[in-house]
Scaffold this active site. Structure first.
Site, PDB file in Angstrom:
ATOM      1  N   TRP A 169       4.290 -10.534   4.341  1.00 52.51           N
ATOM      2  CA  TRP A 169       4.753  -9.140   4.427  1.00 52.51           C
ATOM      3  C   TRP A 169       6.187  -9.102   4.957  1.00 52.51           C
ATOM      4  CZ3 TRP A 169       6.753  -5.560   7.721  1.00 52.51           C
ATOM      5  CH2 TRP A 169       6.663  -4.213   7.329  1.00 52.51           C
TER       6      TRP A 169
ATOM      7  N   PHE B 172     -11.622  -4.368  -2.349  1.00 57.41           N
ATOM      8  CA  PHE B 172     -12.340  -4.252  -1.077  1.00 57.41           C
ATOM      9  C   PHE B 172     -12.873  -5.616  -0.612  1.00 57.41           C
ATOM     10  CE2 PHE B 172     -12.657   0.347  -2.300  1.00 57.41           C
ATOM     11  CZ  PHE B 172     -11.850   0.800  -1.285  1.00 57.41           C
TER      12      PHE B 172
ATOM     13  N   ALA C 166     -13.667  -0.863  -6.388  1.00 58.79           N
ATOM     14  CA  ALA C 166     -14.729  -1.852  -6.209  1.00 58.79           C
ATOM     15  C   ALA C 166     -15.923  -1.311  -5.442  1.00 58.79           C
ATOM     16  CB  ALA C 166     -14.190  -3.083  -5.488  1.00 58.79           C
TER      17      ALA C 166
ATOM     18  N   LYS D 166      -4.820  -7.160   1.037  1.00 61.68           N
ATOM     19  CA  LYS D 166      -5.288  -8.091  -0.001  1.00 61.68           C
ATOM     20  C   LYS D 166      -4.299  -8.146  -1.161  1.00 61.68           C
ATOM     21  CE  LYS D 166      -9.005  -6.996  -2.301  1.00 61.68           C
ATOM     22  NZ  LYS D 166      -9.018  -5.845  -1.415  1.00 61.68           N
TER      23      LYS D 166
ATOM     24  N   ARG E 158      -4.653  -4.729 -10.335  1.00 60.42           N
ATOM     25  CA  ARG E 158      -5.078  -3.437 -10.872  1.00 60.42           C
ATOM     26  C   ARG E 158      -3.968  -2.408 -10.693  1.00 60.42           C
ATOM     27  NH1 ARG E 158      -9.784  -2.226  -7.155  1.00 60.42           N
ATOM     28  NH2 ARG E 158      -8.449  -3.454  -5.802  1.00 60.42           N
TER      29      ARG E 158
ATOM     30  N   LYS F 148      -5.424   5.629   1.920  1.00 55.45           N
ATOM     31  CA  LYS F 148      -5.252   4.179   1.858  1.00 55.45           C
ATOM     32  C   LYS F 148      -3.861   3.773   1.389  1.00 55.45           C
ATOM     33  CE  LYS F 148      -7.497   0.003   0.104  1.00 55.45           C
ATOM     34  NZ  LYS F 148      -6.334  -0.555  -0.576  1.00 55.45           N
TER      35      LYS F 148
ATOM     36  N   PHE G  26      -0.248  -9.326  11.245  1.00 55.95           N
ATOM     37  CA  PHE G  26       0.298  -8.009  11.569  1.00 55.95           C
ATOM     38  C   PHE G  26       1.141  -8.127  12.837  1.00 55.95           C
ATOM     39  CE2 PHE G  26      -2.612  -6.707   8.438  1.00 55.95           C
ATOM     40  CZ  PHE G  26      -2.356  -5.381   8.096  1.00 55.95           C
TER      41      PHE G  26
ATOM     42  N   THR H 298      -1.116  -7.343  -0.988  1.00 52.82           N
ATOM     43  CA  THR H 298       0.084  -7.967  -0.432  1.00 52.82           C
ATOM     44  C   THR H 298      -0.054  -9.486  -0.427  1.00 52.82           C
ATOM     45  OG1 THR H 298       0.391  -6.025   0.967  1.00 52.82           O
ATOM     46  CG2 THR H 298       1.616  -7.995   1.573  1.00 52.82           C
TER      47      THR H 298
END
Length: 555
Positions: free
Chosen positions: A409, A300, A272, A71, A94, A105, A380, A73
């Site tokens: 990405w 999230f 979150a 998210k 953030r 994570k 991905f 990214t």
């Protein structure tokens, strides 16, 4: 492909004054932290008040897999892409917490060629904002115990002290502690630690529109009950002034840049799943005055971050988002279609079809807030052409939502250019008719039930009699008009992380309800969510070291 940190280290960053010039901020508006980071000065921020606002675009996501879905990214990639097509854009993110950085994570600076930089500094100590928040929070904790030690003039009931301590690290051993052991060390009592991002100080810091407002919010925080059950506040302990002094410099938003030179304000960092999950109001408002478009994220899945962004941050700050980008991934959709984590790399169209129910629920939820939506499929390397085509065609056909496969990405802004055109068109369309999910005058119990029914697909909510009594006590004490911040698992629409997809008819169990009078909301704890996470079996910290003066192993 090179690792995120290798890509970031190879980038040629511009001096931060050049980035500031892009948004019309002179060098006098900057308080530099080295060559590539600066805080914006208060005088400059105050000078922006009469400017018109740009358009606010929210980036949110479906319920994620444990590794996250990109998210941040996507937020960075979209911001870069909007600038690429000539739209003056600022990104609002953030700040990362050290807990995830050394845990499972990872950080919060994006990835690949869609990152904010310098990523190692931002992901670790940055400008010291989190240290200031931890210090302000723990100063209040020390003053609570000190007050009881020196006579307890306010009559605090040591059994009903609600103000725990914090540290910005995952440390399950500190969840429940006993303090005051030994002679002359105060009263022995049960206590515990939360992670800093779950602190009410963090939440208030991010919702405060200015320094004076922050001191007022800190003063309203309820730290304990007295022996006759009166609320005892920070102001009564004369702590708000000193806490504000610790936070004075931290409250100024941080200006950094993406790898492509887009300006980004990275400020504040509440989780979150246990807090409101949004960056600071100070940063968002400044960005809206300085750019035509502002791209921000909420943590999230949309059932947590987006709902809180709308019902807490937008409610309090008067923000009106113009569009929303819903991030999905093939692997997360397959997970919600019943595929085990270790099998997500294999092509599986039936699982994808089943998993679309999760995406559909999130699309419907975002529409309830009157915000137009575009779906961004964050690509991905394991995704197959058939899977991507299936998602793209299915979402457009079944949900009447434009779906863009993004490759930011690997390709930076070029990989999100199509998304930028759609997001800008949505924001410019005037379609948004933003509305809140519930009114202020609805009871706290009914607000929680509305969130559960409308957003989670639940049949109802449940709680023990003692917890229901807490709801009534808060109402009777005058806190009933506050919004509700639900703390629950991020992996499911329910309070059970194993209940994937789009469950209906479930009844989430409320474990506790906590007043956050200073921040201005009530926290409702569902299921087993913890306000102090633990490290995984193999934490990232085991692979991080310093090689030739540079950090290695940081993603």
């Amino acid at each position: 492909m090179r690792s995120d940190i290798e890509i970031a280290r190879a980038a040629r960053l511009k001096p931060i004054a050049e980035i500031a010039a892009k948004i019309g901020a002179p060098e006098s508006a900057l308080h530099p932290f080295g060559r590539f980071i600066a805080k914006l000065e208060y005088d400059f921020l105050r000078s922006l008040g009469d400017r018109p606002d740009g358009k606010l675009i929210l980036v949110t996501a479906i319920n994620p897999t444990p590794a996250g879905e990109g998210k941040t990214t996507t937020t960075v990639g979209l911001g870069d892409a909007l600038n690429r097509i000539g739209k003056e854009t600022i990104i609002c993110l953030r700040e990362p917490s050290l807990g995830p950085c050394f845990g499972l994570k990872g950080g919060a600076t994006g990835g690949g060629y869609a990152q904010v930089a310098p990523m190692d500094e931002i992901n670790l100590h940055f400008t010291g904002d989190f240290h200031a928040i931890s210090s302000a929070h723990n100063l209040l904790a020390a003053m609570v115990d000190n007050h009881m030690y020196w006579g307890n003039a306010l009559g605090l009931d040591q059994r009903r002290v609600a103000w725990r301590r914090v540290v910005d690290m995952n440390d399950r051993a500190l969840r429940e502690t006993v303090i005051g052991l030994g002679s002359g060390n105060g009263f022995t009592r049960e206590d515990g630690f939360d992670i800093t991002v779950a602190s009410e100080v963090m939440a208030a810091f991010c919702l405060a529109p200015g320094l004076e407002d922050l001191e007022e919010q800190l003063g309203r925080m309820v730290v304990a009950l007295s022996r006759d059950r009166r609320a005892v506040t920070t102001a009564q302990l004369n702590a708000a002034g000193a806490m504000t002094a610790l936070l004075k410099d931290a409250l100024r938003p941080n200006l950094v840049q993406t790898l492509e030179g887009s300006p980004a304000l990275v400020h504040g960092g509440p989780f979150a799943n246990i807090a409101h999950g949004c960056n600071s109001v100070m940063a968002t408002r400044a960005a809206l005055k300085l750019a035509d478009y502002v791209v921000t994220e909420a943590g999230f899945g949309a059932d947590l971050g987006a709902e809180k962004f709308f019902d807490i941050k937008c409610r309090k700050a008067g923000l009106k988002p113009a569009a929303a980008v819903l991030v999905a991934t093939v692997r997360a959709l397959k997970m919600h279609g019943g595929v085990a984590k270790d099998a997500l790399g294999a092509e599986n169209l039936p699982a994808l079809e089943a998993g679309l129910a999760n995406l559909a629920r999130h699309i419907a939820n975002l529409r309830k807030f009157g915000v137009p939506v575009v779906v961004a499929v964050n690509r991905f390397g394991s995704d197959t052409a058939k899977e991507l085509a299936f998602v793209e065609s299915s979402v457009a056909r079944e949900f009447a939502v434009k779906t863009i496969v993004c490759d930011h990405w690997a390709r930076g802004s070029a990989g999100a250019e199509a998304l930028a055109h759609v997001a800008a068109a949505l924001a410019d369309s005037g379609e948004a008719e933003f509305r809140l999910l519930y009114p202020d005058d609805m009871s706290l119990w009914d607000k929680t039930r509305t969130i559960a029914r409308e957003i989670y697909g639940a049949a109802d909510i449940a709680a023990d009699a003692s917890v229901q009594a807490k709801f009534r006590e808060l109402e009777n004490a005058g806190w009933g008009r506050l919004p509700v911040c639900v703390a629950k698992t991020q992996y499911s629409f329910s309070d059970d992380p194993s209940l994937i997809g789009a469950p209906t008819g479930h009844v989430p169990k409320i474990r506790d309800v906590l007043l956050r009078a200073g921040a201005g909301f009530v926290v409702v704890l569902m299921g087993d969510v913890r306000t102090m996470p633990g490290l995984p079996r193999s934490p990232a910290a085991e692979r991080i070291r310093v090689v030739n003066g540079e950090i290695d192993g940081l993603f």
